[in-house]
Scaffold this active site. Sequence first.
Site, mmCIF file in Angstrom:
data_model
loop_
_atom_site.group_PDB
_atom_site.id
_atom_site.type_symbol
_atom_site.label_atom_id
_atom_site.label_comp_id
_atom_site.label_asym_id
_atom_site.label_seq_id
_atom_site.Cartn_x
_atom_site.Cartn_y
_atom_site.Cartn_z
ATOM 1 N N SER A 142 0.408 -0.975 -0.107
ATOM 2 C CA SER A 142 0.142 0.469 0.333
ATOM 3 C C SER A 142 0.965 1.218 -0.157
ATOM 4 O O SER A 142 1.237 1.543 -1.203
ATOM 5 C CB SER A 142 -1.078 -0.280 1.096
ATOM 6 O OG SER A 142 -2.036 0.602 0.833
ATOM 7 N N ASP A 184 -1.360 6.358 -3.476
ATOM 8 C CA ASP A 184 -0.788 5.479 -2.684
ATOM 9 C C ASP A 184 -0.677 4.333 -3.461
ATOM 10 O O ASP A 184 -0.822 4.315 -4.489
ATOM 11 C CB ASP A 184 -1.121 4.675 -1.322
ATOM 12 C CG ASP A 184 -2.143 3.978 -1.646
ATOM 13 O OD1 ASP A 184 -3.335 3.691 -2.684
ATOM 14 O OD2 ASP A 184 -2.853 3.602 -0.320
ATOM 15 N N ASP A 224 -1.580 1.139 -3.889
ATOM 16 C CA ASP A 224 -2.504 -0.112 -4.326
ATOM 17 C C ASP A 224 -3.518 0.898 -5.222
ATOM 18 O O ASP A 224 -4.703 0.176 -5.688
ATOM 19 C CB ASP A 224 -2.445 -0.782 -3.864
ATOM 20 C CG ASP A 224 -2.586 -0.655 -2.593
ATOM 21 O OD1 ASP A 224 -2.808 0.474 -2.020
ATOM 22 O OD2 ASP A 224 -3.616 -1.220 -1.210
ATOM 23 N N ASP A 262 -5.702 2.479 -3.711
ATOM 24 C CA ASP A 262 -7.026 2.817 -3.074
ATOM 25 C C ASP A 262 -7.041 3.811 -2.264
ATOM 26 O O ASP A 262 -8.416 4.461 -2.040
ATOM 27 C CB ASP A 262 -7.004 1.107 -1.973
ATOM 28 C CG ASP A 262 -6.182 1.583 -1.079
ATOM 29 O OD1 ASP A 262 -5.188 1.640 -1.215
ATOM 30 O OD2 ASP A 262 -6.465 1.031 0.263
HETATM 31 MG MG MG Z 1 -2.641 1.840 -0.127
#
Ligand code: MG
Length: 445
Positions: free
Chosen positions: A95, A236, A238, A240
């Site tokens: 992440s 960020d 990934d 999300d």
């Molecule tokens: Mg993340």
Amino acid sequence: MQKLFGTNGVRGISNESMTPEMALRLGKAIGTYFQGNIVIATDTRTSNEMLKDSVISALISTGCNVFDAGIAPSPALQYYVKESDADGGVIITASHNPPEFNGIKVVDGDGAELAREKEEEIEKLYFEEKFRAAAWNEIGKVYDMDVLDFYIEGVLSKVDVDKIKEKKFKVVLDCGNGAGCYTMPYIMQQVADVITLNAQPDGNFPGRNPEPTPENIEALMKMVRECKADVGIAYDGDADRAIFVDENGNYIYGDKTLAIMAGYMVEKKGGSIVTPVSTSSCVEEYVKSKGGDVIYTKVGAPIVARKMMEIGATFGGEENGGLIFPEHQYCRDGGMASVAILELMASRDMKISEIVGEVPLYHLTKTKVKCENKEEVMKRMLERVEGRIDTTDGIKIYTEDGWVLIRPSGTEPIIRVYAESKDASKAREMAEKFRKMVEMEAGRA
Ligand code: MG
């Protein structure tokens, strides 16, 4: 029992705790638990192939079939798992953590992050090494697949594309060399003029650190000003989480984004918003002014998501830029957050700085106390505090001037003390007062 999963799956430094051996063992536990079809994806980190190949090998050894989606944002993988008949998903990602980290996150058949009870079952299998070994003719197969186009279409189908396009927004995207490189430019090009930064996937993260903090996205803030863009968006590792920059190049903190989106959603649909107890009161005040209410949970996006499902919430999220849109899916989604903010700007016909300017201003002071015996100290603190108390996660004390949250860290020998008030000096005073109380109890314990 020993714990393996933290709030966001298993995390550690590549080839220190995150080794191929560890991934193999965890993969066998995951496979033994699911016994079905598993979709797997990674972000852009250097150790992704190493860990993914171990997990795949382990999964098929237990008889699972694996669908390898390659590099994809976490929400893209989760959306596919939710919409398909896959039994679960695995995401290799750390992440927002620095480049040397990696992690493994497990997703349930509904696309949401696994509930804690189910994680415990996998942990038990992991520590007891009770793994299923498929017979030679039952070993699973591996298929390559694409989840990206499906996700891009899914996100765009949830907003009024024509309404956004009419405004001819200019948007600067900072994909941070992460998984967002594979989706975000393609989504945003359909609704706005797009300029990209750090849009080449690279696990060395040459552009910036994966966490979209103000220090890390200075280039984006400058670019937004110089290009006279309407908004800047940073993701960020990934993708999300999405962090926004206003048309003047100012960083918009995640609590403000959460507040304006929550306000927009309750204005449209009414109902409740879900967020952790640590979230700024600016969200509750703004949401209430729009006719909604706020339900608080323990800290952690999966907990927020599960609570949203349970009560049929209108919207939810965290103040770190993680927004959850239940009509789309029950997880944080940076792509969905991006198009939804543009729809909000289009529908209100206002600059993003003007919308953010409606959110009441609160000041937060954060401090911490070193403490070995956290449980004992928390118990004593609970006996000492008085007034309106909320023990959803740690101890939240509402005072005349705002609130104080005393919360033990999940991973370190630390008790955190947060204090929030509309008056900055009051926030500092309260933080200091309660820090001293915790310190005293920690000294006695
Ligand atoms: Mg993340």
